[in-house]
Scaffold this active site. Structure first.
Site, mmCIF file in Angstrom:
data_model
loop_
_atom_site.group_PDB
_atom_site.id
_atom_site.type_symbol
_atom_site.label_atom_id
_atom_site.label_comp_id
_atom_site.label_asym_id
_atom_site.label_seq_id
_atom_site.Cartn_x
_atom_site.Cartn_y
_atom_site.Cartn_z
ATOM 1 N N ASP A 1 0.881 -1.159 0.000
ATOM 2 C CA ASP A 1 0.000 0.000 0.000
ATOM 3 C C ASP A 1 0.931 1.224 0.000
ATOM 4 O O ASP A 1 2.136 1.105 0.281
ATOM 5 C CB ASP A 1 -0.938 -0.007 1.215
ATOM 6 C CG ASP A 1 -2.128 0.929 1.004
ATOM 7 O OD1 ASP A 1 -2.078 1.769 0.079
ATOM 8 O OD2 ASP A 1 -3.113 0.850 1.771
HETATM 9 C C1 BGC Z 1 -4.911 3.403 0.132
HETATM 10 C C2 BGC Z 1 -5.043 2.399 -0.989
HETATM 11 C C3 BGC Z 1 -4.900 3.104 -2.313
HETATM 12 C C4 BGC Z 1 -3.569 3.831 -2.348
HETATM 13 C C5 BGC Z 1 -3.305 4.575 -3.649
HETATM 14 C C6 BGC Z 1 -3.660 4.259 0.000
HETATM 15 O O1 BGC Z 1 -3.675 5.308 0.896
HETATM 16 O O2 BGC Z 1 -4.919 2.736 1.373
HETATM 17 O O3 BGC Z 1 -6.273 1.730 -0.913
HETATM 18 O O4 BGC Z 1 -5.009 2.199 -3.360
HETATM 19 O O5 BGC Z 1 -3.530 4.775 -1.289
HETATM 20 O O6 BGC Z 1 -4.099 5.691 -3.754
#
Ligand code: BGC
Length: 760
Positions: A258
């Site tokens: 993530d």
């Molecule tokens: C989130 C993810 C997301 C990623 C990219 C993160 O803060 O937890 O679900 O895909 O950002 O935007």
């Protein structure tokens, strides 16, 4: 060159620097983020995103024919910038589909797959290669801030819904990223929350859905989560990412972190977390040094590179697909509208107040004029328009009380004009709710005289970065007063009252539901929501959704309420800027396997609306229940005939639960093992539904032997219209215990977890 020579030859031709480049992503160049807020990146990476507003991309290695591929959020529609370089002559809007919780409430995997097909088409036509979704964590507690992105409290539903949408999206030749792997069930201090959980609960509840999705749909990628499990970051956990995901389940794609997740890039590579997103200079340097020192083996490095290249080979970008930037938004809006209506749940319908018979509707509540299409954060979608409930009712031929709609219009415009100017952060987080417009006794009296019926809309929004608070689960005093006052006035005038819930997560309903005549749970239904709700209110669509999550009477009835979402570790402090870190915290899942209905039904805690519940405008009869045998010999078939006994056409969701002996192992009172939805049955029409029960459906995870085991004894099969409304049952015997599968010892907590137990 990639595509011309076998992947292994391409890997062999790469320098160490090139391999490391591939493992560390780039992008996430978001306008407006203050300098110094994000970790440093290589100067050559400071270039605009290929698709503006996408979440990032991978490095290209042109000399080997490796292109840069793009990844973008999110679970309910492609999240990209709708307008580029302030030029609104060309727009890049995407369809806001209904949120995951609504899709799951349809219990219709074919429908969810069709949503995926439309969704994936937009991914492809906007030049994106991998969609960062679906989200599929377990909705462990009603306050989870991202529950709307997820499907259910139950892993069988979550896994099957995720598999369906992944198949639909990937049928376009683009990828998905099932997320967040794993046990990311709260937003509280999300990058530093250590979750203590037993191996059994992990296997049966938190991993199970991911296992189903991987085995059934082979998502191109998996996103590891921010949290730690039993002391180790998931992205640094080899048990999780290699032993379980790849070796046990046969996952073939790549794993990405993530965004900025985990702490130690070297540990991540060694765990089998192939890609660091969105990538930092520190990670590149650390991985390079570790490869040179031998702390990362050549075999591991090559394995990660191979996983990534294998996915790149399948991407539209690699195949030189000429995307149009013009998906068929009009067609996709219809898919969104249809799906929205199919996942709405009719909770109450006293005296058949619905479908609405009159034509003049008095519409109360801010959300009636301001539909919430989905949640906030990376799960939000930049859509071209939103059909409010007000508009939807009018489109459907109702006339909405103009005095009320004018007052609400003016009130909301004024409240919005007084809100602080949005900042980067405030635009990402859920906006604070606007207080409900005060309603005077005079207004209520005159409106109840002027209209045939009152519709009250109650709304909730949440999203990434924060959990909801118990106050958000409960209705506010003003909302309760609105329900009271509108109901009293309309009932005094002999008129009925219907509540529409425009929410992304579970709320309190028990204290007020008796005051109103009808309740439609519309969830957060995407951009066509107003039309979809109106179609259900009008009876154009007969509601057929059922709850994939329990609605408790009160928040404290939830087994993990007292510990949710966790607590800070003693001696630690919160960072000054919550965007730049989190306070080390922990939570212990002492509810074990007793999550959602598994708890309520086993411990006899009566919910407001149980798991699997949902009404229809017609009635269904269940008959001709048959089990292929009363002895289990590896496989059984259960059949039941469902007949539409009412006056209008409708669909019925039928659920199969199993109650196991529970002599050697703790077992919930019953567990969902299968579900099916009938086709649209005309009055009098019937459909035979067939369920197959295999040994795996009887098994639980036995920690002492690290295996899935079914104990011998008598099992009960229950065919229900909900988890407690059992229409037919039967039983069969398993003569000898079965070991269904031996797995590896993995993810063990350092000590025992004091889980709640069922009295025998
Ligand atoms: C989130 C993810 C997301 C990623 C990219 C993160 O803060 O937890 O679900 O895909 O950002 O935007």
């Amino acid at each position: 060159m990639l595509g011309k020579s076998p992947v292994k030859d391409v890997v062999a031709a790469m320098t160490i620097e090139e391999k490391v480049k591939l493992l560390v992503g780039m992008g996430f160049n978001i306008e407006g983020i203050p300098a110094g807020m994000l970790p440093p990146v290589a100067p050559e990476d400071k270039i605009p995103e290929k698709v503006a507003g996408a979440a990032g991309r991978l490095h290209a290695i042109p000399r080997l024919g490796i292109p840069t591929i793009t990844v973008a959020d999110g679970p309910a529609g492609v999240r990209i910038n709708p307008i580029r370089h302030k030029d609104s002559t060309k727009t890049y809007y995407a369809t806001a589909f209904p949120v995951g919780t609504l899709l799951a409430s349809s219990w219709d995997t074919a429908l969810v797959r069709r949503v995926g097909m439309a969704f994936g088409h937009e991914v492809k036509e906007y030049g994106v290669d991998v969609l960062l979704g679906p989200g599929m964590n377990i909705q462990r507690n009603p306050l989870g801030g991202r529950n709307f992105e997820y499907f259910s409290e139950d892993p069988i539903i979550s896994g099957n819904m995720a598999a369906a949408i992944v198949k639909g999206i990937q049928s376009n030749g683009v990828g998905t990223s099932i997320k967040h792997f794993v046990a990311n069930n709260a937003e509280y201090n999300r990058t530093a929350l250590n979750t203590f959980v037993s191996e059994r609960a992990m296997r049966e509840i938190y991993l199970k859905g991911f296992e189903i999705a991987v085995k059934k749909a082979q998502p191109w990628t998996v996103m590891s989560s921010y949290n730690l499990v039993n002391g180790t970051y998931t992205s640094q956990n080899r048990d999780l990412l290699t032993t379980i995901l790849r070796n046990e389940w046969g996952f073939k794609g790549f794993v990405m972190t993530d965004w900025f997740g985990g702490k130690d890039a070297v540990a991540q590579v060694n765990a089998g977390n192939d890609l660091m997103m969105p990538g930092t200079l520190t990670q590149t340097n650390a991985i390079l040094a570790a490869v040179k020192s031998g702390a990362i083996s050549k075999a591991q490095l090559d394995a990660d590179v191979t996983h990534i290249l294998t996915v790149i080979l399948q991407t539209p970008t690699f195949k030189n697909y000429k995307y149009s930037d013009k998906p068929n938004l009009a067609a996709d809006a219809m898919v969104s509208r249809t799906a929205a209506a199919e996942g709405m749940v009719l909770l109450k319908n006293k005296y058949n107040v619905l479908p609405l018979s009159g034509t003049n509707v008095a519409l109360f509540g801010n959300n009636g004029y301001n539909l919430i299409t989905g949640g906030s954060g990376s799960g939000m979608v930049n859509k071209a328009y939103v059909i409010s409930l007000n508009k939807g009712l009018q489109n459907s031929g109702y006339s909405v009380d103009p005095l009320l709609s004018d007052s609400y219009g003016a009130y909301l415009a004024d409240a919005k004009s007084k809100m602080p100017k949005p900042t980067m952060l405030s635009m990402f987080m859920a906006p604070p709710p606007i207080a409900e417009m005060p309603l005077t006794p005079e207004i209520l009296k005159s409106r109840s005289a002027a209209s045939d019926v009152a519709v009250i809309s109650i709304g909730r929004i949440a999203g990434e970065g924060a959990d909801r608070k118990p106050d958000d689960f409960n209705l506010s005093r003003v909302e309760l007063d609105m329900i009271d006052n509108v109901s009293n006035a309309f009932h005094a005038a002999g008129k009925k009252v219907v509540v529409v819930l425009n929410i992304g997560g579970v709320i309190e309903t028990a204290s007020w539901r008796d005051k109103v005549d009808g309740i439609l749970l519309a969830w957060q239904p995407g951009l066509e929501g107003g039309n979809a709700i109106a179609n259900v209110l009008r009876g154009k669509v007969n509601p057929s959704g059922k709850l994939a999550v329990t609605f408790p009477v009160k928040y404290m009835d939830v087994p993990n309420a007292k510990d949710f979402p966790g607590k800070p570790l003693p001696g630690t402090t919160a960072p000054a800027n919550p965007m730049l870190g989190a306070q080390p915290s922990e939570v212990t899942y002492d509810d074990g396997i007793f999550v959602g209905y598994r708890y309520f039904n086993t411990f006899n805690v009566k919910p407001a609306f149980e798991f699997g519940y949902g009404m229809s405008y017609t009635d269904f009869g269940y008959s001709k229940f048959a089990l292929s045998s009363n002895k289990f010999n590896g496989r059984l078939t259960a059949t039941v005939l469902v007949t539409n006994k009412g006056k209008v056409a409708g669909k019925e969701v039928v659920q199969l639960y199993i109650s196991a002996p529970s002599k050697m192992m703790q077992k919930p009172e019953s567990e969902l093992k299968g579900f099916a939805k009938t086709r649209l049955l005309k009055p009098g029409e019937a459909q035979l539904l067939t369920f197959i029960i295999s040994a795996a459906d009887l098994a639980s995870f036995d920690t002492s032997s690290e295996s899935w085991m079914a104990e011998a004894g008598d099992y009960k099969i229950k065919i229900g219209a909900s988890s407690t409304d059992i229409k037919k049952d039967g039983s069969f015997n398993l003569a000898k215990p079965i070991t269904v599968e031996h797995v590896h010892k993995a993810l063990a907590p350092s000590g025992p977890i004091n889980e709640i137990v069922r009295a025998q």
